[in-house]
Motif scaffolding. Structure first.
Motif, PDB file in Angstrom:
ATOM      1  N   LEU A  85     -13.968   1.287  -1.133  1.00  0.00           N
ATOM      2  CA  LEU A  85     -12.598   0.771  -1.266  1.00  0.00           C
ATOM      3  C   LEU A  85     -11.526   1.773  -0.817  1.00  0.00           C
ATOM      4  O   LEU A  85     -10.653   1.417  -0.015  1.00  0.00           O
ATOM      5  N   PRO A  86     -11.538   3.034  -1.288  1.00  0.00           N
ATOM      6  CA  PRO A  86     -10.534   3.978  -0.760  1.00  0.00           C
ATOM      7  C   PRO A  86     -10.703   4.225   0.735  1.00  0.00           C
ATOM      8  O   PRO A  86      -9.707   4.322   1.466  1.00  0.00           O
ATOM      9  N   LEU A  87     -11.966   4.311   1.188  1.00  0.00           N
ATOM     10  CA  LEU A  87     -12.179   4.528   2.621  1.00  0.00           C
ATOM     11  C   LEU A  87     -11.689   3.330   3.429  1.00  0.00           C
ATOM     12  O   LEU A  87     -11.112   3.489   4.515  1.00  0.00           O
ATOM     13  N   GLY A  88     -11.894   2.115   2.909  1.00  0.00           N
ATOM     14  CA  GLY A  88     -11.398   0.919   3.591  1.00  0.00           C
ATOM     15  C   GLY A  88      -9.877   0.885   3.652  1.00  0.00           C
ATOM     16  O   GLY A  88      -9.295   0.468   4.662  1.00  0.00           O
ATOM     17  N   ALA A  89      -9.220   1.314   2.573  1.00  0.00           N
ATOM     18  CA  ALA A  89      -7.749   1.362   2.579  1.00  0.00           C
ATOM     19  C   ALA A  89      -7.245   2.335   3.636  1.00  0.00           C
ATOM     20  O   ALA A  89      -6.276   2.049   4.354  1.00  0.00           O
ATOM     21  N   PHE A  90      -7.912   3.481   3.758  1.00  0.00           N
ATOM     22  CA  PHE A  90      -7.515   4.462   4.782  1.00  0.00           C
ATOM     23  C   PHE A  90      -7.704   3.889   6.186  1.00  0.00           C
ATOM     24  O   PHE A  90      -6.804   4.002   7.037  1.00  0.00           O
ATOM     25  N   VAL A  91      -8.836   3.245   6.430  1.00  0.00           N
ATOM     26  CA  VAL A  91      -9.104   2.694   7.771  1.00  0.00           C
ATOM     27  C   VAL A  91      -8.125   1.560   8.077  1.00  0.00           C
ATOM     28  O   VAL A  91      -7.576   1.473   9.186  1.00  0.00           O
ATOM     29  N   PHE A  92      -7.874   0.687   7.098  1.00  0.00           N
ATOM     30  CA  PHE A  92      -6.975  -0.454   7.317  1.00  0.00           C
ATOM     31  C   PHE A  92      -5.569   0.013   7.682  1.00  0.00           C
ATOM     32  O   PHE A  92      -4.988  -0.415   8.689  1.00  0.00           O
ATOM     33  N   LEU A  93      -5.013   0.920   6.875  1.00  0.00           N
ATOM     34  CA  LEU A  93      -3.656   1.402   7.156  1.00  0.00           C
ATOM     35  C   LEU A  93      -3.610   2.250   8.415  1.00  0.00           C
ATOM     36  O   LEU A  93      -2.636   2.200   9.174  1.00  0.00           O
ATOM     37  N   GLY A  94      -4.676   3.023   8.658  1.00  0.00           N
ATOM     38  CA  GLY A  94      -4.707   3.852   9.861  1.00  0.00           C
ATOM     39  C   GLY A  94      -4.768   3.029  11.132  1.00  0.00           C
ATOM     40  O   GLY A  94      -4.089   3.348  12.117  1.00  0.00           O
ATOM     41  N   VAL A  95      -5.559   1.939  11.132  1.00  0.00           N
ATOM     42  CA  VAL A  95      -5.650   1.091  12.322  1.00  0.00           C
ATOM     43  C   VAL A  95      -4.325   0.392  12.587  1.00  0.00           C
ATOM     44  O   VAL A  95      -3.856   0.302  13.734  1.00  0.00           O
ATOM     45  N   LEU A  96      -3.685  -0.102  11.525  1.00  0.00           N
ATOM     46  CA  LEU A  96      -2.372  -0.748  11.703  1.00  0.00           C
ATOM     47  C   LEU A  96      -1.350   0.237  12.264  1.00  0.00           C
ATOM     48  O   LEU A  96      -0.569  -0.101  13.161  1.00  0.00           O
ATOM     49  N   ALA A  97      -1.344   1.453  11.737  1.00  0.00           N
ATOM     50  CA  ALA A  97      -0.401   2.449  12.247  1.00  0.00           C
ATOM     51  C   ALA A  97      -0.726   2.829  13.684  1.00  0.00           C
ATOM     52  O   ALA A  97       0.167   3.088  14.494  1.00  0.00           O
ATOM     53  N   TRP A  98      -2.024   2.878  14.027  1.00  0.00           N
ATOM     54  CA  TRP A  98      -2.444   3.227  15.388  1.00  0.00           C
ATOM     55  C   TRP A  98      -1.902   2.218  16.403  1.00  0.00           C
ATOM     56  O   TRP A  98      -1.483   2.588  17.506  1.00  0.00           O
ATOM     57  N   TRP A  99      -1.902   0.928  16.034  1.00  0.00           N
ATOM     58  CA  TRP A  99      -1.407  -0.116  16.927  1.00  0.00           C
ATOM     59  C   TRP A  99       0.092  -0.363  16.760  1.00  0.00           C
ATOM     60  O   TRP A  99       0.624  -1.342  17.310  1.00  0.00           O
ATOM     61  N   GLY A 100       0.753   0.480  16.010  1.00  0.00           N
ATOM     62  CA  GLY A 100       2.205   0.377  15.872  1.00  0.00           C
ATOM     63  C   GLY A 100       2.683  -0.709  14.945  1.00  0.00           C
ATOM     64  O   GLY A 100       3.879  -1.032  14.935  1.00  0.00           O
ATOM     65  N   ARG A 101       1.812  -1.279  14.152  1.00  0.00           N
ATOM     66  CA  ARG A 101       2.197  -2.340  13.224  1.00  0.00           C
ATOM     67  C   ARG A 101       2.485  -1.730  11.860  1.00  0.00           C
ATOM     68  O   ARG A 101       1.646  -1.720  10.965  1.00  0.00           O
TER      69      ARG A 101
END
Length: 477
Positions: A16-32
């Motif tokens: 769960l914490p790792l998923g939260a990091f990946v989810f927010l990181g991917v959104l930030a990577w694509w500028g969303r």
């Protein structure tokens, strides 16, 4: 609850914490970019669900349920060796996992208002999620390689959060100092993993015959066990800020107050004693390892007690107070007082987090307390003045002001010596490279007076109007 449900709950504590990091990181990577409320809600919810999963498993373990183990596969396998992603939940790891997830969830909720409109708001929550995932990897690791991966993630997130306010120079310098200390000590954990594989063929845990906590299989030779134990102690000294490597801990308070509370007051410094508790089955045989742990912990406790009394800012005083308590816990671990060390670790983590969170309003609380009692608060430490002679008090005061001279000693004799050694090696490398470059090259022609030159002589004009320069180049008038 069946075994499959327990395994899924155990995996969710890390995922769960790792998923939260990946989810927010991917959104930030694509500028969303998302709003502050959404970012904090994702991280707080992930840690809240992880805390609930860990609490359910901890209650089941307290009720007599067997040890829960879960495998997430094998990363790679070479010959007879493999990197197995194995997790284990027992009476030691599950309370720590629940505590870590609960503290990260509370700190995440607290930071939503504390870091409101801070330019690095998203970065803070990304690093908080990464640190939480790394800490859960260390706590629930069923193989020493998993613990090493979590160890590195937690250390990286910790150093980046010390340098959170990177527009100023000091936080960056202090983050770099913590990062270098971690890297120097992580060599010990890496050496322990390799040596344990070499001597036993694996580094995964096995369930104890009496149904107690999972244990690592120790090497047959006590000398191998002693070497692995000392390597683990070296790794723990860096993470737990033990003498003489603890100078990074008061400097780590440059980071945001919420991260200081959860990292350096509670979880990050606790990972060192926890690693020794988890690997106790490996080093418990040789008495030298236990004696070394006691010596390091006792020296740290005395040093931090003396130095902490001379600190003039509250966060540095709390940092040395944390160092003192972790030193006492190391002594308890070395003496084999396992249950006392676990209770002490959990109580210290909760209390120190609350103290650091309250530190910005300490002066206000101090004034309110003095107004309530109608006089200044009594001075503390008078019992030490009665016990220690006057001449020794002056020496101890200078020792405390210089923080034990450890920082100067490390800078002059360890870091300075290492820098000089690297420069000498660099000079030898340059000489070696120049010798290799000139050894096979033909010698430069030497002009001799009175002899007939071949081709264009140096300094002579050619048919094209150019003049050959003395160094081999051409000059055009």
């Amino acid at each position: 609850m069946n075994a499959d449900a327990q395994r899924y709950l155990l995996l969710s504590v890390v995922a769960l914490p790792l998923g939260a990091f990946v989810f927010l990181g991917v959104l930030a990577w694509w500028g969303r970019r998302r709003t502050e409320r959404t970012v904090s809600a994702v991280v707080v919810s992930a840690f809240g669900l992880a805390a609930a999963s860990a609490l359910v498993l901890a209650c089941a373990a307290a009720g007599g349920a067997p040890v829960v183990t879960a495998s997430a596969g094998t990363w790679f396998e070479v010959g007879g060796y493999g990197f197995h992603l194995v997790f284990a939940g027992d009476g030691l790891s599950l309370p720590f996992a629940a505590l870590a997830a609960l503290l990260c969830s509370l700190i995440g909720a607290f930071s939503h208002r504390y870091l409101h409109r801070e330019p690095g708001h998203l970065r803070f929550y990304l690093l908080l999620a990464l640190f939480g995932a790394g800490a859960q990897l260390v706590v629930l690791a069923g193989a020493l390689e998993c613990a090493f991966a979590g160890w590195e993630l937690a250390g990286l997130a910790s150093a980046l959060l010390i340098a959170f306010f990177h527009e100023r120079r000091r936080p960056v310098e202090h983050g770099l100092r913590a990062f270098l200390t971690y890297r120097a000590c992580d060599v010990g954990l890496l050496a322990a993993v390799v040596w344990l594989h070499h001597t036993t063929g694996a580094s995964t845990v096995v369930v104890a015959p009496d149904g107690g906590p999972v244990v690592f299989r120790p090497p047959a030779d006590p000398r191998d066990a002693a070497l692995i134990g000392l390597a683990l102690l070296w790794a723990s000294m860096g993470k737990a800020a033990q003498v003489p490597l603890g100078g990074w801990l008061p400097r780590a308070m440059e980071g945001p107050t919420p991260s200081s509370a959860v990292f350096y007051g509670a979880l990050s410094v606790s990972l060192g004693p926890y690693l020794l508790l988890r690997t106790e089955s490996i080093w418990a045989g040789p008495s030298a390892v236990g004696a070394a742990i006691i010596a390091v912990g006792a020296l740290t406790a005395v040093h931090a007690t003396v130095v902490g009394r001379a600190q003039t800012d509250i966060k540095s005083a709390l940092a040395y107070a944390s160092m003192t308590q972790i030193g006492v816990i190391m002594v308890e671990v070395g003496l084999g007082l396992r249950h006392l060390a676990v209770v002490h670790l959990i109580a210290h983590a909760v209390l120190r987090s609350a103290q650091i969170l309250r530190s910005p309003s300490l002066i206000h609380d101090h004034h309110r307390l003095e107004q309530a009692i109608g006089r200044p608060l009594p001075r503390t430490g008078r019992h030490l003045e009665r016990l220690v002679p006057r001449t020794a008090q002056l020496w101890l005061y200078r020792y405390a002001l210089e923080r034990g001279y450890f920082d100067a000693w490390l800078t002059d004799h360890v870091v300075g010596g290492l820098v000089r050694l690297v420069r000498r090696v660099d000079a030898l490398d340059d000489r070696w490279a120049r010798w290799l470059g000139t050894a096979g090259a033909p010698a430069a022609p030497v002009p001799v007076l009175g002899t007939e030159p071949t081709g264009h002589p140096e300094g002579a004009e050619t048919a094209s109007g150019t003049v050959t320069a003395a160094g081999g180049g051409e000059w055009r008038p």
